[in-house]
Design an enzyme around this catalytic site. Structure first.
Site, short mmCIF file in Angstrom:
data_model
loop_
_atom_site.label_atom_id
_atom_site.label_comp_id
_atom_site.label_asym_id
_atom_site.label_seq_id
_atom_site.Cartn_x
_atom_site.Cartn_y
_atom_site.Cartn_z
N SER A 166 -1.71 -30.39 20.46
CA SER A 166 -1.65 -28.94 20.29
C SER A 166 -1.55 -28.49 18.84
O SER A 166 -1.58 -27.30 18.54
CB SER A 166 -0.50 -28.36 21.10
OG SER A 166 0.71 -28.75 20.55
N LYS A 193 7.03 -22.26 23.70
CA LYS A 193 6.52 -22.10 22.33
C LYS A 193 6.60 -20.64 21.90
O LYS A 193 7.00 -20.33 20.77
CB LYS A 193 5.08 -22.59 22.26
CG LYS A 193 4.96 -24.11 22.37
CD LYS A 193 3.52 -24.53 22.43
CE LYS A 193 3.38 -26.05 22.46
NZ LYS A 193 2.00 -26.47 22.60
#
Ligand code: ADP
Length: 964
Positions: A855, A898
Site C-alpha cells: 500500500s 488508516k
C-alpha cells in the site's frame, strides 16, 4: 510433619530386610542358648522373642527391646563393631542386644541407670520442639526439622554426637519452635516423650533440612530449663516407671479390671479385621505378648485419634487414667468399623474385600507406630472420592475409567509417586462439570441494552453479536461459527466477550494464548510423566464448574510453535463444532463434550493466524476509535470507572472534554483506549493524594477554628482560591473542590506532552510524502523520504522493508522513469533519464519496525515525483494505494484505521484507491466531515491531488520550489 507408620503390612521379605536395619533390632538369628533364654525370660520379654517370628520382629518389639536394654544399663553396640564392641555384647548376656545407629561408633554406656526403675533416661535432655503429631511411648514417627534451634540440636547431638546418650532426645509436643533462635523460647508443653533418634536424613542444600525418625521411649516432665541456646536443654523427671504401678494407681486389682476391659476391646477391634492378612494376625499375637501397660499408648497411636486426644493420652501420667481415657477411643473405633461394614454390606463381593482390607491397611501400620491424622484423612478422602465417583453424572466411559483407577489407588501404598498422580486425576474427574450447566437467559432486547450500556460505539461488532445471540435464541443447539474479534489493542474486544457472557447469563473464562507454544498447553500432558496436568481448556472447565461457559481465547494470533508441537493444530479440534463434542485431553484420556462451550477468539491481526484455524472462525473487525468516540468512551466509561477505583467522586475531580482531547492527542497515540485509561488512572492517583491531604488539612483547620474562632478561617479562605491541581501544590489550605484538571494540571501530572504535530515541519522540503500504514496496533501515518546524489543509478532502501515494499519502490521508479518526459521530471543534470549518474535513497523512518505490504506504492511515487520535480507535496495530504507498472492504483485494506490515523494526525486530505470508495461508509460522519477524500484510479490522479495546483504537464512551468 508426617508420622511414619511401621508397616507390618509389608511382605515377609521386606519386613525381614527392615528388621536387619540398624536401630530396628536384629532379626532372630538363632544362636545357641537362645531358646533357653527365651524360657527364662519374664512374660513380656518372652513376648519379645515371640514377636520375632519367621517374618521378622515387629518394630515395636524392637523399641521395647531397646527401651529395656537402656533400662538395664546394657551397653549398646554398633552392629559389626570391633572386637571390644562384640565382647561388650557378649557381656550383656542377651541373645538380642539392641543395636545402635549404624553410623555411630561403638559407645560406652552413656545412659544413666537405675536398679529400681526398668527404664532410666538421662536427667538432662536436649529438647526437640514439635508442633504437629504427638509421639507416644512405643511408637515411631518421622518429623521434619527446619527451625534454627531444632537444626542446632540435630547438628550437635545427632550428627556430631558419638554416644548412645546423644541419640536420646526429649520430644516436646504441641510447641511451635520459633523460626529463628533469636526469638524467645515459647512456653513448653509440660510433658514430653523421651525418644531415640533412629535415623537422620536430610541435606544442607538449598537450605538445611533434616527428617528424623524417632521412637518414643517413655514420658518425662520438665523440671527446669537449663539453657535455651543454641538448643534447649532441660532437667527432666522420668514419669513412666512401668513396673511400679502401685505408685501411680490405686490397686492392682482395679487396674487389672481396667486393663482386662481394655484388652477385650483391643481384641474385639483386631478381630473385626481380616485375620487372613499376616499383619493383622501378627497384631493379634502382639496384643497377648506385649505388656498390658504398653497397650494404651500403642493402640492410641494406631487407631484413629486426633492430635488433641493423643496429647491427652500423653498427659495422662497415671496408668489408670490412661486406660480410662483410651477405652472410649477404642469403642469409638469399633463402632466406626461396624458402621462401615454395615453400609458396605450391599456391595459386591470384591467390594467387600476392599472393606475388609481398608481398615487393615490402617492396622497394617500398627505395631508400635503413630498414625498421623493426615493419613486417616487420606483414607477418608478416598472413601469420599469413591462415593463421588459413584454419584457423579459422568459418561459411562469416564465412569469406567474412574472405577478402574480407584481400584488401583486402593491397592497402592501412599508413598508411591503414582498414588498422588492417580488421586489428582480422580479428583479432577469428579470435579469436572460433565453434566452441569447454567440455563441461558436469552433476551435480545436486554442483551442490546446491556451491550449498549457497557460499550460506546463499535456498532458493527455489537450488531453481529446480537445477530449471533438472536440465532441462538431461535435455535438452541447452535453449532455456530466461532466469533473472532480482530482489532488493535484496547478497543474492547475482551470486554465485549465478557458482556456476551453476561447477557447470556453464562460463566466467563479467559484463556490467554499469547506465547503458548506447546500443544500440551491446550490438550494436556499424558499422565505417564510426572508433573503432567490437563490442558487449559479442561482446567478452565474445572475452574468455572459448568460445561457451557463462554471461553475467550485471547490473542489467537500470538500462538507460537515449538518442538513441542503446534498449539494451533490442537486448537482446531477444540474450535471445530463438528469435532469438539468429543474433545480428548491427553491427561483425561476420555472424551469431554465441548459443544456447549461458546468460544470467542480475539486477535490483533489475521495475518499470523494459521489458515486452518482462521477457516473455522468468523472474523469481525473491530477498528480503532476516532477522537470523538474516544472522548465519549472516556467520559461515559473510563473516567467513572477510574473514579470508582480510586475512591473519588465527581464532586472532587472535574475533567473537561478539552482536557480529554489534550490527553488523546498529546499524551497517547493509539487506536484503542487502553493508555488513555491509564492516563486517567494517573490523574486520579494524583487527585486522590490532594483530596486525602486536603481532608487532613481540613481536620487541622477545624482544630484551628476551635482555637481561633470563625473569623480567622474565613479570612484564610478568602485569600486562597485554587483553580487547578497545579496551583494547589504548596498551599496550606485544602484545594477547592472539584479539582479541575486543566492543561497545566495535565503537565504537572503526566509531564510534558509526548506527541506534537510534526507534519508540516517535515514536509518543508521536496522528496517527502505521507503514507498511511496499517499495523496490528491500528492505523499510522508514515513519512517516506527520498534523496538523490551523484552515483551510478543505484536505489538504496532503508527502514527494514519487506520484499513487497522493495518491489513497490522499484515499480515506482520504473513508472516515473517511463513518464519522466510527460511530467518533466529530470535528474540533477537536467536529463530525463532519472537514474543517469544519480543514486536514489528511499527511507521509511521508524527503522526499527519492519514494514511490508503494497500500500505504500502511491506514496513512493509521490515522494519521488516531488524529489525529481523539486515541488513540495501538500503538507495536509496522506495517501495509500498499491500501484501497477502501468500506473493504475489498486485497492488496499485497513482503510478505516488508516483514515482514522490521518484524522488523528490532523491531516485534511486523504487519497485512497477508487475501488476502496465503499470502505468510506465505515468512517464515522464527523471524521468524514473533517477530511476530504480523493479516490484515485491512476497515478495521474494521485499526483494531481497531492500537489498544490495539480501535477499535470500544464502546471509544470515555473512551479519549481513553489513553496520555498
Ligand atoms: P482489547 O481486548 O481489545 O485489547 P479490552 O477489552 O481489554 O481491549 O479494553 C480495554 C479497556 O477499554 C477496557 O476497560 C474496556 O472496558 C475499555 N473499552 C474499550 N472499548 C470500549 C468501549 N467502546 N466502550 C467502553 N469501554 C471500552
Amino acid at each position: 510433619m508426617k508420622a511414619v507408620s511401621r508397616r507390618l503390612s509389608l511382605s515377609a521379605a521386606s519386613t525381614r530386610g527392615r528388621a536387619r536395619r540398624p536401630g530396628l533390632g536384629r532379626k532372630g538369628k538363632s544362636r545357641p542358648g537362645a531358646s533357653a533364654r527365651r524360657a527364662r525370660a519374664p512374660a513380656w520379654e518372652r513376648s519379645r522373642f515371640a514377636g520375632r517370628g519367621r517374618q521378622g520382629a515387629a518394630r515395636s518389639c524392637g523399641v521395647w527391646a531397646r527401651g529395656r536394654a537402656v533400662a538395664r544399663g546394657r551397653k549398646w553396640r554398633r552392629a559389626g563393631a570391633p572386637a571390644a564392641g562384640r565382647s561388650g555384647r557378649r557381656r550383656s548376656g542377651r541373645a538380642e542386644p539392641a543395636v545402635l545407629l549404624s553410623d555411630a561408633p561403638p559407645a560406652r554406656t552413656a545412659v544413666a541407670m537405675s536398679s529400681v526403675s526398668p527404664i532410666q533416661i538421662p536427667r538432662r535432655l536436649p529438647l526437640l520442639l514439635t508442633n504437629e503429631g504427638v509421639l507416644l511411648p512405643g511408637s515411631t514417627m518421622r518429623t521434619s526439622v527446619d527451625s534454627a534451634r531444632n537444626l542446632q540440636l540435630v547438628r550437635s547431638r545427632l550428627l556430631k554426637g558419638t554416644s548412645l546418650q546423644s541419640t536420646i532426645l526429649g520430644v516436646i509436643p504441641n510447641t511451635p519452635d520459633p523460626a529463628s533462635d533469636a526469638q524467645d523460647l515459647p512456653p513448653l508443653h509440660r510433658i514430653g516423650t523421651a525418644a531415640l533418634a533412629v535415623q537422620v536424613v536430610g541435606s544442607n542444600w538449598p537450605k538445611p533440612h533434616y527428617t528424623l525418625l524417632i521412637t518414643g521411649l517413655c514420658r518425662f516432665q520438665i523440671v527446669q530449663v537449663l539453657k535455651e541456646k543454641p538448643y534447649p536443654v532441660a532437667e527432666v523427671e522420668q514419669l513412666d516407671r512401668l513396673e511400679e504401678f502401685p505408685n501411680t494407681c490405686k490397686t492392682r486389682e482395679e487396674l487389672g479390671e481396667l486393663s482386662e476391659q481394655f484388652y477385650k476391646y483391643a481384641v474385639q477391634l483386631v478381630e473385626m479385621l481380616d485375620m487372613s492378612v499376616p499383619a493383622v494376625a501378627k497384631l493379634r499375637r502382639l496384643l497377648d505378648s506385649l505388656p498390658r501397660e504398653a497397650l494404651p499408648d500403642i493402640l492410641t497411636s494406631i487407631i484413629r485419634t486426633s492430635n488433641k486426644e493423643k496429647l491427652q493420652i500423653l498427659d495422662a501420667v497415671s496408668l489408670e487414667e490412661r486406660f480410662k481415657m483410651t477405652i472410649p477411643l477404642l469403642v469409638r473405633q469399633i463402632e466406626g468399623l461396624k458402621l462401615l461394614q454395615k453400609t458396605r454390606k450391599h456391595k459386591q463381593d470384591d467390594d467387600k474385600r476392599v472393606i475388609a482390607i481398608r481398615p487393615i491397611r490402617r492396622i497394617t501400620h500398627i505395631p508400635g507406630t503413630l498414625e498421623d491424622d493426615d493419613e486417616d484423612e487420606d483414607n477418608d478422602d478416598i472413601v469420599m472420592l469413591e462415593r463421588k465417583i459413584r454419584t457423579s453424572s459422568m459418561p459411562e466411559q469416564a465412569h469406567k475409567v474412574c472405577v478402574k483407577e480407584i481400584k488401583r489407588l486402593k491397592k497402592m501404598p501412599q508413598s508411591m509417586p503414582e498414588y498422588a498422580l492417580t488421586r489428582n486425576y480422580l479428583e479432577l474427574m469428579v470435579e469436572l462439570p460433565w453434566n452441569k450447566s447454567t440455563t441461558d437467559r436469552l433476551d435480545i432486547r436486554a442483551a442490546r441494552i446491556l451491550l449498549d450500556n457497557d460499550h460506546y460505539a463499535m456498532e458493527k461488532l455489537k450488531k453481529r453479536v446480537l445477530e449471533y445471540l438472536a440465532v441462538r435464541q431461535l435455535k438452541n443447539n447452535l453449532k455456530g461459527p466461532i466469533l473472532c474479534f480482530v482489532g488493535p489493542p484496547g478497543v474492547g474486544k475482551t470486554s465485549v466477550g465478557r458482556s456476551v457472557a453476561k447477557t447470556l447469563g453464562r460463566e466467563f473464562h479467559r484463556i490467554a494464548l499469547g506465547g503458548v507454544c506447546d500443544q500440551s498447553d491446550i490438550r494436556g500432558h499424558r499422565r505417564t510423566y510426572v508433573g503432567s496436568m490437563p490442558g487449559r481448556i479442561i482446567n478452565g472447565l474445572k475452574t468455572v464448574g459448568v460445561n457451557n461457559p463462554v471461553f475467550l481465547l485471547d490473542e489467537v494470533d500470538k500462538l507460537g510453535k515449538s518442538l513441542q508441537g503446534d498449539p494451533a493444530a490442537a486448537l482446531l479440534e477444540v474450535l471445530d463444532p463438528e469435532q469438539n463434542h468429543n474433545f480428548t485431553d491427553h491427561y483425561l484420556n476420555v472424551a469431554f463434550d465441548l459443544s456447549q462451550v461458546l468460544f470467542i477468539a480475539t486477535a490483533n491481526t489475521t495475518a499470523t493466524i494459521p489458515p486452518a484455524l482462521l477457516d473455522r472462525m468468523e472474523i469481525i473487525q473491530v477498528p480503532g476509535y476516532t477522537q470523538e468516540e474516544k472522548i465519549e468512551i472516556a467520559h461515559r466509561h473510563l473516567i467513572p470507572k477510574q473514579l470508582e477505583q480510586h475512591g473519588l467522586t465527581p464532586q472532587q475531580i472535574q475533567i473537561p472534554q478539552v482536557t480529554t482531547l489534550d490527553i488523546i492527542t498529546r499524551y497517547t497515540r493509539e487506536a484503542g483506549v487502553r493508555s488513555l485509561d491509564r492516563k486517567f488512572g494517573a490523574i486520579c492517583r494524583a487527585v486522590a493524594v490532594k483530596v486525602a491531604e486536603g481532608q487532613h488539612k481540613e481536620a487541622k483547620l477545624d482544630r484551628y477554628d476551635v482555637a481561633e474562632g470563625e473569623g480567622g478561617r474565613e479570612h484564610i479562605l478568602e485569600d486562597a482560591k485554587p483553580e487547578s491541581i497545579s496551583d494547589t501544590t504548596d498551599l496550606a489550605l485544602p484545594p477547592e473542590m472539584p479539582i479541575l484538571i486543566d492543561f497545566h494540571a495535565l503537565k504537572d501530572i503526566l509531564g510534558p506532552p509526548m506527541y506534537e504535530m510534526e507534519v508540516s515541519e517535515r514536509l518543508s522540503q521536496p522528496g517527502v510524502a505521507i503514507g498511511l500504514a496499517w499495523t496490528p496496533l491500528g492505523g499510522e501515518i508514515m513519512f517516506v523520504e527520498a534523496s538523490r546524489m551523484d552515483g551510478e543509478g543505484q536505489l538504496t532502501l532503508t527502514g527494514q522493508l519487506g520484499d513487497v515494499m522493495k518491489e513497490s519502490a522499484h515499480l515506482a521508479i520504473s513508472w516515473l522513469r517511463s513518464n519522466a518526459k510527460k511530467y518533466h521530471l529530470t535528474n540533477a543534470s537536467g536529463s530525463f533519464d532519472l537514474l543517469d549518474n544519480t543514486d536514489i535513497h528511499l527511507h521509511f523512518p521508524a527503522g526499527a519496525v519492519t514494514k511490508d505490504g503494497p500500500s505504500a506504492g502511491v506514496t513512493i511515487v509521490t515522494c519521488l515525483a516531488s524529489l525529481f520535480s523539486g515541488r513540495l507535496v501538500r503538507s495536509d495530504v496522506a495517501m495509500t494505494g498499491e500501484i501497477t507498472l502501468r500506473g493504475l492504483v489498486l485497492p488496499v485494506g485497513g482503510i478505516k484505521d488508516k483514515v482514522l490515523a490521518a484524522h488523528r494526525a490532523g491531516l485534511k486530505r486523504v487519497i485512497i484507491p477508487q475501488r476502496n470508495e465503499k470502505d468510506l461508509e465505515e468512517i464515522p460522519g464527523n471524521v468524514r466531515q473533517d477530511l476530504s477524500f480523493v479516490t484515485a484510479g491512476c497515478l495521474d490522479e494521485v499526483l494531481n491531488a497531492a500537489f498544490d495546483g495539480g501535477f499535470t504537464v500544464s502546471t509544470r512551468p515555473g512551479l519549481l520550489n513553489s513553496k520555498l
